[in-house]
Motif scaffolding. Structure first.
Motif: not given
Length: 156
Positions: A94-103
Motif C-alpha cells: 500500500l502507498p504510505p498515508p498522506a500527511p494530515k493537514t488542518e483545514a
C-alpha cells in the motif's frame, strides 16, 4: 560390412575348390548359405527386440506424462502454479498515508433530487389503407361448338 573385394573372393573360391574338392563344393556352399541365413535372421530378430524395447520405453515415458496430467499438473506447470499462488497470497504493497493537514471542514453538498420519470413517447401507427376494389371476374371460357367436338365413334 566386411571389406572383401572380388579378387579376395576368387582366391577363397580357388582354395575352397582345392581343399574341399569339386564334388563336395556345392553342398558346402549350400550349408554356408544356410548358416548365413540363420545369422541374418538372428540379427534381424535382435534388432527388432531392441527397437521394441525402445518403443516400450518411450511409451512408458508418455504414460507417466499422461498420468501426471491426469492426476494434476505436470512438473513445469506445478512450478508456475506455486509461483502464482505466492503472488496471489502476498498482500499488495500500500502507498504510505498522506500527511494530515488542518483545514476547515467542507460544506456538505446538497442532496440530489430524484429525476422525474418521463412518460413514454407515443408510437405513431400508420393509418389504415383504404380497401382495394374487388378483383374483376375472370373471363369465362367460350363453349366449344358442335362442329369442333369429336363424336365418340368417329375416326380422325
Amino acid at each position: 560390412m566386411f571389406d572383401i573385394g572380388w579378387s579376395e573372393m576368387m582366391v577363397v573360391g580357388a582354395v575352397a575348390l582345392v581343399v574341399i574338392g569339386p564334388k563336395d563344393l556345392p553342398a558346402a556352399l549350400r550349408q554356408a548359405g544356410k548358416w548365413m541365413g540363420t545369422v541374418r535372421r538372428m540379427a534381424a530378430d535382435f534388432q527388432g527386440q531392441v527397437n521394441q524395447a525402445m518403443r516400450e520405453a518411450e511409451l512408458d515415458e508418455l504414460r507417466k506424462e499422461v498420468q501426471n496430467l491426469k492426476s494434476g499438473l505436470s512438473e513445469p506447470v506445478r512450478q508456475h502454479e506455486s509461483e502464482m499462488r505466492a503472488l496471489v497470497e502476498t498482500p499488495p504493497a500500500l502507498p504510505p498515508p498522506a500527511p494530515k493537514t488542518e483545514a476547515a471542514p467542507a460544506a456538505k453538498p446538497a442532496p440530489k433530487k430524484p429525476a422525474k420519470a418521463k412518460a413514454p413517447a407515443k408510437v405513431k401507427t400508420p393509418a389504415a389503407k383504404p380497401k382495394t376494389p374487388a378483383a374483376k371476374p375472370k373471363a369465362v371460357a367460350k363453349p366449344k361448338t358442335a362442329a369442333k367436338a369429336k363424336k365418340p365413334g368417329a375416326k380422325s
